[in-house]
Design a protein around this motif. Structure first.
Motif, PDB file in Angstrom:
ATOM      1  N   THR A 354       4.299  -4.165 -12.759  1.00 39.53           N
ATOM      2  CA  THR A 354       5.632  -3.216 -13.401  1.00 39.53           C
ATOM      3  C   THR A 354       4.798  -2.671 -14.805  1.00 39.53           C
ATOM      4  O   THR A 354       5.112  -1.446 -15.098  1.00 39.53           O
ATOM      5  N   ALA A 355       3.377  -3.247 -14.742  1.00 37.95           N
ATOM      6  CA  ALA A 355       2.298  -2.811 -15.988  1.00 37.95           C
ATOM      7  C   ALA A 355       1.802  -1.285 -15.812  1.00 37.95           C
ATOM      8  O   ALA A 355       1.746  -0.627 -16.962  1.00 37.95           O
ATOM      9  N   TYR A 356       1.818  -0.259 -14.567  1.00 39.50           N
ATOM     10  CA  TYR A 356       1.955   0.626 -14.474  1.00 39.50           C
ATOM     11  C   TYR A 356       3.009   1.340 -14.511  1.00 39.50           C
ATOM     12  O   TYR A 356       2.564   2.979 -14.538  1.00 39.50           O
ATOM     13  N   SER A 357       4.141   1.190 -14.374  1.00 39.57           N
ATOM     14  CA  SER A 357       5.189   2.154 -14.676  1.00 39.57           C
ATOM     15  C   SER A 357       5.172   2.783 -15.789  1.00 39.57           C
ATOM     16  O   SER A 357       4.997   1.988 -17.449  1.00 39.57           O
ATOM     17  N   LYS A 358       5.322   3.891 -15.798  1.00 40.17           N
ATOM     18  CA  LYS A 358       5.708   4.726 -17.617  1.00 40.17           C
ATOM     19  C   LYS A 358       6.987   5.356 -17.891  1.00 40.17           C
ATOM     20  O   LYS A 358       7.362   6.019 -19.185  1.00 40.17           O
ATOM     21  N   VAL A 359       7.903   4.677 -16.848  1.00 42.05           N
ATOM     22  CA  VAL A 359       9.417   5.045 -16.986  1.00 42.05           C
ATOM     23  C   VAL A 359      10.340   3.064 -17.397  1.00 42.05           C
ATOM     24  O   VAL A 359       9.978   2.441 -16.789  1.00 42.05           O
ATOM     25  N   GLU A 360      11.788   3.539 -18.466  1.00 37.99           N
ATOM     26  CA  GLU A 360      12.494   2.522 -18.416  1.00 37.99           C
ATOM     27  C   GLU A 360      13.199   1.504 -16.787  1.00 37.99           C
ATOM     28  O   GLU A 360      12.881   0.747 -16.956  1.00 37.99           O
ATOM     29  N   ASP A 361      13.146   2.916 -16.222  1.00 37.18           N
ATOM     30  CA  ASP A 361      13.999   2.213 -15.076  1.00 37.18           C
ATOM     31  C   ASP A 361      13.398   1.854 -13.762  1.00 37.18           C
ATOM     32  O   ASP A 361      13.785   1.138 -12.900  1.00 37.18           O
ATOM     33  N   LYS A 362      11.943   2.158 -14.253  1.00 39.22           N
ATOM     34  CA  LYS A 362      10.601   1.110 -13.241  1.00 39.22           C
ATOM     35  C   LYS A 362      10.930   2.228 -11.817  1.00 39.22           C
ATOM     36  O   LYS A 362      10.640   1.819 -11.249  1.00 39.22           O
ATOM     37  N   SER A 363      11.455   3.329 -12.489  1.00 45.69           N
ATOM     38  CA  SER A 363      11.531   4.059 -11.517  1.00 45.69           C
ATOM     39  C   SER A 363      10.343   4.932 -10.080  1.00 45.69           C
ATOM     40  O   SER A 363      10.167   5.129  -8.931  1.00 45.69           O
ATOM     41  N   ASP A 364       9.470   4.803 -10.690  1.00 46.85           N
ATOM     42  CA  ASP A 364       7.529   5.154 -11.165  1.00 46.85           C
ATOM     43  C   ASP A 364       6.918   4.413 -10.259  1.00 46.85           C
ATOM     44  O   ASP A 364       5.766   4.269  -9.796  1.00 46.85           O
ATOM     45  N   ILE A 365       7.573   2.767  -9.932  1.00 42.14           N
ATOM     46  CA  ILE A 365       6.487   1.880 -10.147  1.00 42.14           C
ATOM     47  C   ILE A 365       6.096   2.009  -8.722  1.00 42.14           C
ATOM     48  O   ILE A 365       4.973   1.632  -8.143  1.00 42.14           O
ATOM     49  N   TRP A 366       6.512   2.752  -7.554  1.00 42.29           N
ATOM     50  CA  TRP A 366       5.962   2.107  -6.321  1.00 42.29           C
ATOM     51  C   TRP A 366       4.988   3.745  -6.103  1.00 42.29           C
ATOM     52  O   TRP A 366       3.791   3.342  -5.749  1.00 42.29           O
ATOM     53  N   TRP A 367       4.983   4.990  -6.175  1.00 43.34           N
ATOM     54  CA  TRP A 367       3.825   5.904  -6.666  1.00 43.34           C
ATOM     55  C   TRP A 367       2.978   5.588  -7.053  1.00 43.34           C
ATOM     56  O   TRP A 367       2.103   6.253  -7.440  1.00 43.34           O
ATOM     57  N   ARG A 368       3.129   5.498  -8.498  1.00 41.39           N
ATOM     58  CA  ARG A 368       2.156   4.998  -9.613  1.00 41.39           C
ATOM     59  C   ARG A 368       1.309   3.548  -9.011  1.00 41.39           C
ATOM     60  O   ARG A 368       0.127   3.729  -8.942  1.00 41.39           O
ATOM     61  N   ASN A 369       1.864   2.775  -8.783  1.00 43.88           N
ATOM     62  CA  ASN A 369       0.698   1.985  -7.954  1.00 43.88           C
ATOM     63  C   ASN A 369       0.317   2.092  -6.763  1.00 43.88           C
ATOM     64  O   ASN A 369      -1.337   2.091  -6.819  1.00 43.88           O
ATOM     65  N   ILE A 370       0.471   3.167  -5.791  1.00 46.93           N
ATOM     66  CA  ILE A 370      -0.453   3.465  -4.829  1.00 46.93           C
ATOM     67  C   ILE A 370      -1.413   3.961  -5.273  1.00 46.93           C
ATOM     68  O   ILE A 370      -2.785   4.294  -4.320  1.00 46.93           O
ATOM     69  N   PHE A 371      -1.003   5.258  -6.641  1.00 49.20           N
ATOM     70  CA  PHE A 371      -2.258   6.037  -7.163  1.00 49.20           C
ATOM     71  C   PHE A 371      -2.929   5.443  -8.289  1.00 49.20           C
ATOM     72  O   PHE A 371      -4.510   6.189  -8.167  1.00 49.20           O
ATOM     73  N   GLU A 372      -2.721   4.182  -9.135  1.00 49.35           N
ATOM     74  CA  GLU A 372      -3.182   3.930 -10.809  1.00 49.35           C
ATOM     75  C   GLU A 372      -3.276   2.470 -10.387  1.00 49.35           C
ATOM     76  O   GLU A 372      -4.148   2.242 -10.764  1.00 49.35           O
ATOM     77  N   ASN A 373      -2.873   1.680  -9.424  1.00 49.66           N
ATOM     78  CA  ASN A 373      -3.350   0.485  -9.154  1.00 49.66           C
ATOM     79  C   ASN A 373      -4.776   0.220  -8.023  1.00 49.66           C
ATOM     80  O   ASN A 373      -4.661   0.127  -7.066  1.00 49.66           O
ATOM     81  N   PRO A 374      -5.687   0.119  -8.686  1.00 52.20           N
ATOM     82  CA  PRO A 374      -6.897  -0.877  -8.340  1.00 52.20           C
ATOM     83  C   PRO A 374      -7.192  -1.012  -6.770  1.00 52.20           C
ATOM     84  O   PRO A 374      -7.308  -1.212  -6.126  1.00 52.20           O
ATOM     85  N   THR A 375      -6.004  -2.689  -7.609  1.00 52.25           N
ATOM     86  CA  THR A 375      -5.916  -3.160  -6.491  1.00 52.25           C
ATOM     87  C   THR A 375      -5.045  -1.990  -5.164  1.00 52.25           C
ATOM     88  O   THR A 375      -5.538  -2.532  -3.682  1.00 52.25           O
ATOM     89  N   THR A 376      -3.631  -2.133  -4.902  1.00 54.54           N
ATOM     90  CA  THR A 376      -3.533  -1.160  -4.307  1.00 54.54           C
ATOM     91  C   THR A 376      -3.678  -0.675  -3.779  1.00 54.54           C
ATOM     92  O   THR A 376      -3.502   0.084  -2.170  1.00 54.54           O
ATOM     93  N   VAL A 377      -5.123   0.577  -4.433  1.00 53.29           N
ATOM     94  CA  VAL A 377      -5.718   1.376  -3.604  1.00 53.29           C
ATOM     95  C   VAL A 377      -6.706   0.700  -3.139  1.00 53.29           C
ATOM     96  O   VAL A 377      -6.984   1.707  -1.893  1.00 53.29           O
ATOM     97  N   GLN A 378      -7.321  -0.221  -3.155  1.00 53.54           N
ATOM     98  CA  GLN A 378      -8.313  -0.667  -2.819  1.00 53.54           C
ATOM     99  C   GLN A 378      -7.597  -0.894  -0.467  1.00 53.54           C
ATOM    100  O   GLN A 378      -7.997  -0.834  -0.074  1.00 53.54           O
ATOM    101  N   PHE A 379      -6.292  -1.884  -0.936  1.00 55.95           N
ATOM    102  CA  PHE A 379      -5.507  -2.162   0.338  1.00 55.95           C
ATOM    103  C   PHE A 379      -5.036  -1.187   0.871  1.00 55.95           C
ATOM    104  O   PHE A 379      -5.691  -1.247   1.679  1.00 55.95           O
ATOM    105  N   ASP A 380      -4.916  -0.101  -0.150  1.00 54.55           N
ATOM    106  CA  ASP A 380      -4.532   1.308   1.166  1.00 54.55           C
ATOM    107  C   ASP A 380      -5.394   2.052   2.229  1.00 54.55           C
ATOM    108  O   ASP A 380      -5.956   1.812   2.969  1.00 54.55           O
ATOM    109  N   HIS A 381      -6.831   1.743   1.325  1.00 49.04           N
ATOM    110  CA  HIS A 381      -7.906   2.011   1.707  1.00 49.04           C
ATOM    111  C   HIS A 381      -8.318   1.520   3.184  1.00 49.04           C
ATOM    112  O   HIS A 381      -8.872   2.115   4.034  1.00 49.04           O
ATOM    113  N   ARG A 382      -8.355   0.411   3.150  1.00 48.55           N
ATOM    114  CA  ARG A 382      -8.460  -0.676   3.972  1.00 48.55           C
ATOM    115  C   ARG A 382      -7.196  -0.775   5.220  1.00 48.55           C
ATOM    116  O   ARG A 382      -8.026  -0.629   6.179  1.00 48.55           O
TER     117      ARG A 382
END
Length: 492
Positions: A354-382
């Motif tokens: 949730t640290a990567y979300s920038k809106v109050e309702d956390k509706s952007d948590i999915w796409w922001r983690n996919i493109f901005e969370n280094p852990t998720t980015v490495q996992f997706d690339h794998r």
């Protein structure tokens, strides 16, 4: 038939010279009589098949007719019937293909240099964009000091490189300068010959339009590169606690993705030109010499081609995801394989923090983690890389099926094998880069490997395509001309 009448008055060497000059002259009376295409490319006229046909025609006419008599009606009719009354389409020569291959090689080079520039953190060393005057690097000591002072004002120097010396600055400066100079060189090498080939009508209008579009993309790529660099020079990052000066991963991915498209456009066009020329002159299509129209209608071949297209898209997506890994330095996390922290996948609260979300309702948590969370980015690339490798292996395994083996052109089977071989090398490079904490040589080789794998897949698609209309038209013309020469041979 003025050309046929003149054949009797010359010796055989003179006949060859007369035929060559006559067919190269587009406005002579002989050309008009034979109704040759007004836009017949010079290289096509002098190609081995065309040259042999005309030489054979002249030789047979000399042996089958009396020097003082006129050519028979059969000879006249056979040659007139096989001569097109309409101009043949423009067929690009191998010189065009070689130029496009050179251009694509330069793009491959700039992709590799760009990767090294990013890995050595040299991309922010030049703080201005000067397309013309920026060609000349600093020469004197005073000029170097001026550039160094400009760099000292950047957030990267203040936060990370405040202890950098002038010699250290020269090292990173030349990587970025070389990257920009190579971009300008690509523009000159591509645009100059394109203007020449277009003006001299050496390439068809559709091909000219496609290549002109690539020329505009080269200019757009330069502008996009500077737009990317600007994102790392913004002073606002100084007010963000724990922030690291780096370019936007979104702009980096766009910059790299456009470079991939430029490369594929040049490389694919080069392969198409070379293969079309070969088919028009030999009648052999990627090693297949049978009836091409029936072979291309084979449902097995169509199915294989659809799968190859899907795999090419997957390879492109995997390569593009690598740009996000590079932009976020995600390769420095979880330096083990195949596990990540002793597990197949990190915990869900880490993948979708949730640290990567920038809106109050956390509706952007999915796409922001996919493109901005280094852990998720490495996992997706794998995941994408593993899927790409397995799909390539399955496509390669299909070539051993008797039905597929019988349907595929020989060169298509070879291209599939090459793609699978490159995929193995690419996987080995990717794992080694991860395990050894992203050393520059391995990481640069891994990025270059992604382009090579894309090249292998595009080459495979070219071997499965239908020859162009121009190539098929020229092939039909050469075939009918050859048959006409054979029909006019004297009886024993």
């Amino acid at each position: 038939m003025a050309l046929l009448s003149s054949l009797r008055a010359f010796s055989r060497p003179q006949v060859s010279r007369t035929l060559s000059s006559a067919f190269q002259c587009q406005q002579s009376r002989a050309c008009s009589s034979l109704r040759l295409p007004l836009r017949l490319p010079a290289r096509s006229i002098l190609s081995p098949i065309n040259r042999d046909v005309f030489r054979t025609t002249s030789t047979r006419l000399l042996h089958s007719t009396n020097p003082k008599s006129k050519p028979t009606d059969e000879v006249k009719a056979s040659i007139e019937d096989t001569t097109p009354t309409e101009p043949l389409p423009i067929l690009a020569s191998p010189a065009v293909g070689r130029w496009l291959l050179l251009s694509s090689t330069l793009v491959l080079g700039i992709i590799v240099v760009g990767g090294v520039t990013r890995l050595t953190e040299s991309g922010l060393s030049i703080t201005e964009w000067k397309p013309i005057t920026g060609v000349r690097p600093p020469i004197t000591h005073e000029e170097w000091l001026v550039e160094f002072e400009k760099y000292k004002a950047t957030p990267e120097f203040k936060l990370l490189n405040h202890s950098m010396t002038l010699d250290d600055f020269k090292y990173i400066f030349f990587w970025e300068w070389g990257h920009r100079i190579l971009g300008r060189l690509i523009g000159v090498v591509f645009v100059g010959p394109l203007a020449y080939f277009t003006f001299r009508k050496k390439i068809s209008k559709p091909l000219s339009r496609r290549l002109t579009g690539l020329a505009f993309l080269i200019g757009a790529q330069g502008a996009l590169g500077w737009y990317m660099v600007k994102s790392g020079l913004e002073d606002s990052i100084m007010d963000t606690p724990g922030a690291v000066p780096r370019v936007s991963q979104y702009r980096l991915a766009s910059h790299l993705g456009l470079a991939f498209l430029l490369y594929l456009g040049m490389f694919g066009s080069a392969m198409a030109v070379i293969k079309d020329w070969k088919y028009a002159n030999t009648g052999v299509w990627n090693g297949y010499a049978g009836k091409l129209s029936e072979a291309l209608k084979n449902p097995v071949l169509k199915s294989f081609r659809r799968q190859a297209i899907g795999l090419t898209c997957l390879v492109f997506l995997t390569a593009l995801s690598g740009a996000f890994v590079a932009g976020l330095d995600a390769g420095l996390l979880y330096n083990e394989f195949p596990l990540m922290g002793g597990r197949i996948a990190p915990p869900m609260d880490e993948l979708f923090s949730t640290a990567y979300s920038k809106v109050e309702d956390k509706s952007d948590i999915w796409w922001r983690n996919i493109f901005e969370n280094p852990t998720t980015v490495q996992f997706d690339h794998r995941v994408l890389a593993t899927s790409t490798y397995l799909t390539t292996a399955l496509l390669y395994a299909r070539t051993f099926s008797p039905a597929v083996k019988a349907a595929l052109p020989p060169l298509a089977r070879l291209a599939t094998t090459a793609a699978f071989a490159v995929a193995n090398i690419q996987v080995a490079l990717g794992i080694s880069t991860l395990l050894y904490l992203v050393p520059v040589p391995l990481a640069a080789a891994h990025q270059a490997g992604s382009v090579v794998l894309l090249s292998a897949m595009v080459h495979l698609l070219i071997t499965l395509r239908r020859p162009s209309t121009a190539a098929r038209t020229w092939r039909a013309f050469f075939k009918s001309r050859s048959q006409a020469v054979g029909s006019t041979s004297p009886k024993p």
